[in-house]
Scaffold this motif. Structure first.
Motif, mmCIF file in Angstrom:
data_model
loop_
_atom_site.group_PDB
_atom_site.id
_atom_site.type_symbol
_atom_site.label_atom_id
_atom_site.label_comp_id
_atom_site.label_asym_id
_atom_site.label_seq_id
_atom_site.Cartn_x
_atom_site.Cartn_y
_atom_site.Cartn_z
ATOM 1 N N SER A 630 0.856 -1.185 0.000
ATOM 2 C CA SER A 630 0.000 0.000 0.000
ATOM 3 C C SER A 630 0.893 1.236 0.000
ATOM 4 C CB SER A 630 -0.913 0.011 1.230
ATOM 5 O OG SER A 630 -0.154 0.066 2.428
ATOM 6 N N GLY A 631 0.523 2.240 -0.788
ATOM 7 C CA GLY A 631 1.275 3.485 -0.831
ATOM 8 C C GLY A 631 2.394 3.445 -1.851
ATOM 9 N N THR A 632 3.081 4.555 -1.952
ATOM 10 C CA THR A 632 4.220 4.662 -2.861
ATOM 11 C C THR A 632 5.389 5.310 -2.123
ATOM 12 O OG1 THR A 632 3.490 6.848 -3.623
ATOM 13 C CG2 THR A 632 2.753 4.932 -4.898
ATOM 14 N N GLY A 633 6.592 5.158 -2.690
ATOM 15 C CA GLY A 633 7.776 5.749 -2.080
ATOM 16 C C GLY A 633 8.702 4.675 -1.545
ATOM 17 N N VAL A 634 8.983 4.731 -0.240
ATOM 18 C CA VAL A 634 9.854 3.743 0.387
ATOM 19 C C VAL A 634 9.109 3.056 1.524
ATOM 20 C CG1 VAL A 634 11.973 4.970 -0.182
ATOM 21 C CG2 VAL A 634 10.827 5.455 1.987
ATOM 22 N N VAL A 635 9.596 1.888 1.907
ATOM 23 C CA VAL A 635 8.958 1.113 2.966
ATOM 24 C C VAL A 635 9.154 1.821 4.305
ATOM 25 C CG1 VAL A 635 8.922 -1.091 4.190
ATOM 26 C CG2 VAL A 635 9.367 -1.039 1.720
ATOM 27 N N ILE A 636 8.025 2.087 4.973
ATOM 28 C CA ILE A 636 8.112 2.702 6.304
ATOM 29 C C ILE A 636 7.578 1.761 7.391
ATOM 30 C CG2 ILE A 636 8.013 5.060 5.454
ATOM 31 C CD1 ILE A 636 5.029 5.049 6.334
ATOM 32 N N ARG A 637 6.728 0.795 6.984
ATOM 33 C CA ARG A 637 6.224 -0.201 7.933
ATOM 34 C C ARG A 637 6.166 -1.551 7.237
ATOM 35 N NH1 ARG A 637 3.120 4.312 9.038
ATOM 36 N NH2 ARG A 637 3.272 5.083 11.186
ATOM 37 N N GLN A 638 6.339 -2.580 8.054
ATOM 38 C CA GLN A 638 6.284 -3.924 7.493
ATOM 39 C C GLN A 638 5.705 -4.879 8.512
ATOM 40 O OE1 GLN A 638 10.787 -4.203 7.206
ATOM 41 N NE2 GLN A 638 10.338 -6.274 7.987
ATOM 42 N N ASP A 639 5.063 -5.895 8.025
ATOM 43 C CA ASP A 639 4.483 -6.948 8.853
ATOM 44 C C ASP A 639 4.683 -8.272 8.122
ATOM 45 O OD1 ASP A 639 3.098 -8.332 10.818
ATOM 46 O OD2 ASP A 639 1.149 -7.996 9.876
ATOM 47 N N PRO A 640 5.436 -9.206 8.682
ATOM 48 C CA PRO A 640 6.029 -9.266 10.018
ATOM 49 C C PRO A 640 7.187 -8.262 10.214
ATOM 50 C CG PRO A 640 5.867 -11.445 9.019
ATOM 51 C CD PRO A 640 5.615 -10.467 7.945
ATOM 52 N N ALA A 641 7.493 -8.009 11.475
ATOM 53 C CA ALA A 641 8.598 -7.111 11.818
ATOM 54 C C ALA A 641 9.922 -7.806 11.531
ATOM 55 C CB ALA A 641 8.510 -6.736 13.299
ATOM 56 N N PRO A 642 11.010 -7.047 11.412
ATOM 57 C CA PRO A 642 12.322 -7.644 11.166
ATOM 58 C C PRO A 642 12.676 -8.698 12.221
ATOM 59 C CG PRO A 642 12.449 -5.283 10.862
ATOM 60 C CD PRO A 642 11.089 -5.566 11.435
ATOM 61 N N GLY A 643 13.103 -9.894 11.747
ATOM 62 C CA GLY A 643 13.518 -10.960 12.645
ATOM 63 C C GLY A 643 12.429 -11.951 12.984
ATOM 64 N N GLU A 644 11.149 -11.577 12.748
ATOM 65 C CA GLU A 644 10.054 -12.491 13.035
ATOM 66 C C GLU A 644 9.903 -13.518 11.913
ATOM 67 O OE1 GLU A 644 6.539 -10.235 13.698
ATOM 68 O OE2 GLU A 644 7.234 -9.379 15.606
ATOM 69 N N ASN A 645 9.128 -14.598 12.208
ATOM 70 C CA ASN A 645 8.899 -15.615 11.190
ATOM 71 C C ASN A 645 8.163 -15.039 9.995
ATOM 72 O OD1 ASN A 645 10.055 -17.433 12.884
ATOM 73 N ND2 ASN A 645 8.165 -18.483 13.473
ATOM 74 N N VAL A 646 8.583 -15.449 8.832
ATOM 75 C CA VAL A 646 7.871 -15.057 7.618
ATOM 76 C C VAL A 646 6.615 -15.927 7.503
ATOM 77 C CG1 VAL A 646 7.954 -14.956 5.113
ATOM 78 C CG2 VAL A 646 9.968 -14.322 6.451
ATOM 79 N N GLY A 647 5.451 -15.284 7.498
ATOM 80 C CA GLY A 647 4.195 -16.027 7.407
ATOM 81 C C GLY A 647 3.733 -16.208 5.973
ATOM 82 N N GLN A 648 2.440 -16.487 5.841
ATOM 83 C CA GLN A 648 1.872 -16.674 4.502
ATOM 84 C C GLN A 648 1.685 -15.357 3.769
ATOM 85 O OE1 GLN A 648 1.251 -19.719 3.039
ATOM 86 N NE2 GLN A 648 2.358 -20.446 4.850
ATOM 87 N N LYS A 649 1.600 -14.265 4.544
ATOM 88 C CA LYS A 649 1.338 -12.968 3.924
ATOM 89 C C LYS A 649 2.308 -11.925 4.491
ATOM 90 C CE LYS A 649 -1.913 -12.271 1.728
ATOM 91 N NZ LYS A 649 -2.160 -12.372 0.254
ATOM 92 N N ILE A 650 2.887 -11.130 3.585
ATOM 93 C CA ILE A 650 3.757 -10.028 3.972
ATOM 94 C C ILE A 650 3.090 -8.733 3.551
ATOM 95 C CG2 ILE A 650 6.002 -8.912 3.606
ATOM 96 C CD1 ILE A 650 7.176 -11.668 3.064
ATOM 97 N N ARG A 651 2.971 -7.782 4.490
ATOM 98 C CA ARG A 651 2.339 -6.496 4.206
ATOM 99 C C ARG A 651 3.367 -5.378 4.327
ATOM 100 N NH1 ARG A 651 -1.205 -9.633 7.020
ATOM 101 N NH2 ARG A 651 -3.287 -9.914 6.079
ATOM 102 N N LEU A 652 3.405 -4.576 3.252
ATOM 103 C CA LEU A 652 4.338 -3.450 3.216
ATOM 104 C C LEU A 652 3.566 -2.161 3.036
ATOM 105 C CD1 LEU A 652 7.071 -4.877 0.803
ATOM 106 C CD2 LEU A 652 7.012 -5.009 3.300
#
Length: 660
Positions: A630-652
């Motif tokens: 969602s949005g344009t530009g650079v990544v400011i938030r991410q889910d999962p957070a850095p270091g957490e398990n990568v799940g089925q869905k990544i949201r940026l």
């Protein structure tokens, strides 16, 4: 007519009278001559007996000042770093030497000293003279065997450093009667003790001796100095620093290890060093303690102070992004450049990528007054005060004189000068949750009576930044040693570490400009990042193989920190032997091998903040997960957070939150 018989009688009478007169004279003279010795004896023994007895005693004995035994210097575990051992010194009474030329030659041959030098000492002045001080037991035996008239041997003490060149510039050394460098110099009054007075006597044969009861005043041993240094950590530090600096063909180098929570200095090393037992063999440049008196422009390590100040003053927050001008930023007619061009970067990205342009923009927004004020609050521009001679306070001009370009330059550590000690203590502010501690090297000084005459304890000078700001800065410094950061070579397997690289051009006062080929490379940080135990700095002056702190200093830092953490029994976050990897179900698609995994063996989410969408997708390629953007530009938030398990869905979430 005269009577001849009468004349003869007169002559006989005269002769008789003469004889009688002489007899009377002798009768008076002889008793007087017999009385004179008695009068002389009376004069000498009764009237002046005491004076003459004292004069005779003085002629057959002499009082000599004897230096006391210096106190020991110990490490924090009681290991000896400097001690005094008994040795012999040769003295003489000049008036008792029968053949000065012959005795000078014989003595010189026995003690390996020029006979002409000894002869000059024998001829100059009168009375007592030290001829040779602090000789070996073998040489002392040779002198005793000579049994030269007018000479004797007196026990003294000589300084000895059991660990040879370990901590040489810190300890310093001792001359004939006093400390000349390092702690031996600055603590000379405490270490040297109080001198004594001994009586040297002459026996009936004219030989000189000193009986056991001949002390007029016994010397008092000097105080014992207990340091915070750890001999083992000092060895690790010097071993890594010497190898790294020599391998880089560096002009010089320094390293310091501080106990993060207390400010105790566990190690302080300089390259090149020297062996205090043989200090005469080394150049005076080797005596220099570069950890406290080498001033240098800190370069990018100072960005930690700039960004900390901006966060604390709420000029920026950690989610803001700045445009880094694709590597070239003009202020007036001066260009500020980045080693690698960057576009948009978050504050974390500016620290991780070490962008000079990003730091300049932060510093300009903060302003020269606040930037300079925070530099002072972090401990720059003043001496730390370690009871070591020669400490410098660095250089920073009055902020009121700064031009805009000066403020920009200072933001990334150019135009100011610091010492390694100041820099490591400033970074320790982040490790302690924002508190500036007073570092100390001397923990305790105990006199010969067992009384403590000086005792240092941990001391908080001030709260510089909030604990929240310190925590944010720790996260940014952790990113520096991760993949994509400027300090990846400082990473230590099993431990979280936080640090910052520094690469700074040296200013040539002779040429009036910055040098094109003389640099200072550095790395400073703490470990473990989440529960800091040690804060360490490595500074390398004019390396020839490479100029970058991440290449030259970071590996030295990692070697020091890795060995020290193991020695201190600091357990890794997840020891390799305890990691458990569950079985992989058949048919599961595996992530790319270059992605990190967590303790369970699942792929760990990388840190994407500050990256463009294209860059983020490249990093995520190979992961078997859906991606929502969602949005344009650079990544400011991410889910999962850095270091957490990568799940089925990544949201940026992307956003062009621009501040320039």
């Amino acid at each position: 007519m005269d009577d001849p018989m009468r004349k003869r009688g007169d002559r006989g009478s005269s002769w008789t009278d003469g004889v009688r007169g002489r007899i009377r004279f002798l009768g008076i003279l002889i008793p007087l001559l017999l009385l004179l010795p008695m009068l002389k004896a009376f004069y000498l023994q009764i009237l002046h007996g005491e004076v003459l007895r004292e004069r005779a005693i003085r002629q057959n004995r002499m009082t000599v000042s004897i230096n006391p035994r210096r106190g020991a210097i110990l490490d924090r575990n009681g290991q000896r770093l400097a001690v005094s051992v008994p040795v012999s010194s040769v003295y003489a009474f000049r008036g008792d030497i029968t053949d000065k030329g012959l005795e000078a030659q014989l003595l010189g041959k026995a003690v390996d000293v020029d006979g002409g030098h000894l002869l000059a000492r024998m001829k100059t002045g009168s009375g007592f003279v030290w001829l040779v001080r602090k000789i070996s037991p073998e040489k002392a035996e040779k002198v005793r065997a000579l049994d030269l008239p007018g000479m004797g041997i007196q026990k003294e003490s000589r300084r000895y450093y059991p660990s040879l060149d370990l901590a040489g510039p810190v300890l310093g050394f001792v001359g004939t009667d006093r400390g000349l460098e390092g702690l031996e110099d600055s603590l000379d009054d405490q270490l040297k003790g109080a001198g004594g007075v001994r009586v040297l006597k002459r026996d009936a044969m004219g030989r000189i001796y000193s009986p056991d009861d001949s002390w007029n005043l016994k010397p008092t041993m000097g105080s014992t100095v207990h340091l915070t240094l750890d001999r083992t950590i000092q060895y690790f530090t010097e071993e890594a620093l010497n190898a790294g600096a020599a391998g880089a063909s560096a002009k010089g180098a320094a390293a310091i290890v501080i106990e993060s929570a207390t400010g105790k200095i566990l190690a302080m090393a300089s390259f090149p060093g020297f062996n205090p037992n043989e200090f005469q063999r080394f150049s005076s440049a080797n005596y220099r303690n570069r950890a406290i008196n080498f001033t240098y422009e800190p370069g990018s390590t100072f960005k930690i102070i700039t960004v900390s100040a901006a966060l604390e003053e709420k000029v920026f927050d950690d989610m803001d992004i700045l445009f880094c001008e694709n590597g070239k930023f003009e202020i007036g007619n001066i260009f500020i450049k980045d080693h690698v061009p960057h576009g948009w970067l978050t504050l974390k990205g500016i620290v991780q990528k070490s962008s000079n342009i990003g730091a300049s923009k932060i510093g300009l927004k903060l302003g020269r007054t606040r930037l300079a004020d925070y530099a002072v609050r972090f401990g720059f521009k003043s001496r730390v005060g370690l009871l070591l001679p020669g400490e410098r306070k660095g250089v920073m001009r009055d902020a009121a004189t700064w031009r805009q370009v000066d403020t920009a330059n200072a933001s990334f550590g150019q135009g100011i000068a610091v010492t390694p000690l100041q820099m490591v203590n400033a970074i320790n502010v982040i490790a302690t949750g924002g508190r500036l501690l007073r570092p100390f090297l001397v923990e305790n000084i105990v006199n010969s009576s067992g009384q403590s005459v000086l005792k240092n304890r941990p001391e908080i000078i001030r709260q510089v930044i909030s604990e929240s700001t310190a925590k944010k800065m720790t996260g940014m410094m952790e990113s520096v040693v991760r993949l994509g950061g400027s300090g990846v070579r400082a990473a230590i397997p099993g431990y979280k570490v936080a640090g910052k690289t520094g690469t700074a051009q040296k200013f040539s006062s002779r040429e009036g400009r910055y040098s094109e080929d003389a640099y200072v490379a550095s790395f400073v940080g703490f470990a473990p990042a989440d529960k800091p135990v040690i804060t360490v700095i490595v500074v390398v002056d004019e390396p020839q193989t490479d100029i970058y702190g991440g290449v030259v200093a970071a590996p030295i830092w990692a070697r020091i920190v890795g060995k020290t953490l193991e020695y201190l029994k600091v357990e890794p976050a997840v020891p390799e032997k305890d990691r458990k990897y569950p079985p992989i179900p058949e048919g599961t698609k595996l992530a790319r091998a270059d992605h990190e995994v967590d303790a369970s063996g699942s792929p760990a989410m990388p840190d994407l903040q500050g990256l463009t969408l294209r860059e983020a997708l490249q990093v995520l390629s190979g992961l078997n997960s859906g991606i929502d953007v969602s949005g344009t530009g650079v990544v400011i938030r991410q889910d999962p957070a850095p270091g957490e398990n990568v799940g089925q869905k990544i949201r940026l979430s992307l956003m062009p939150r621009i501040k320039t």
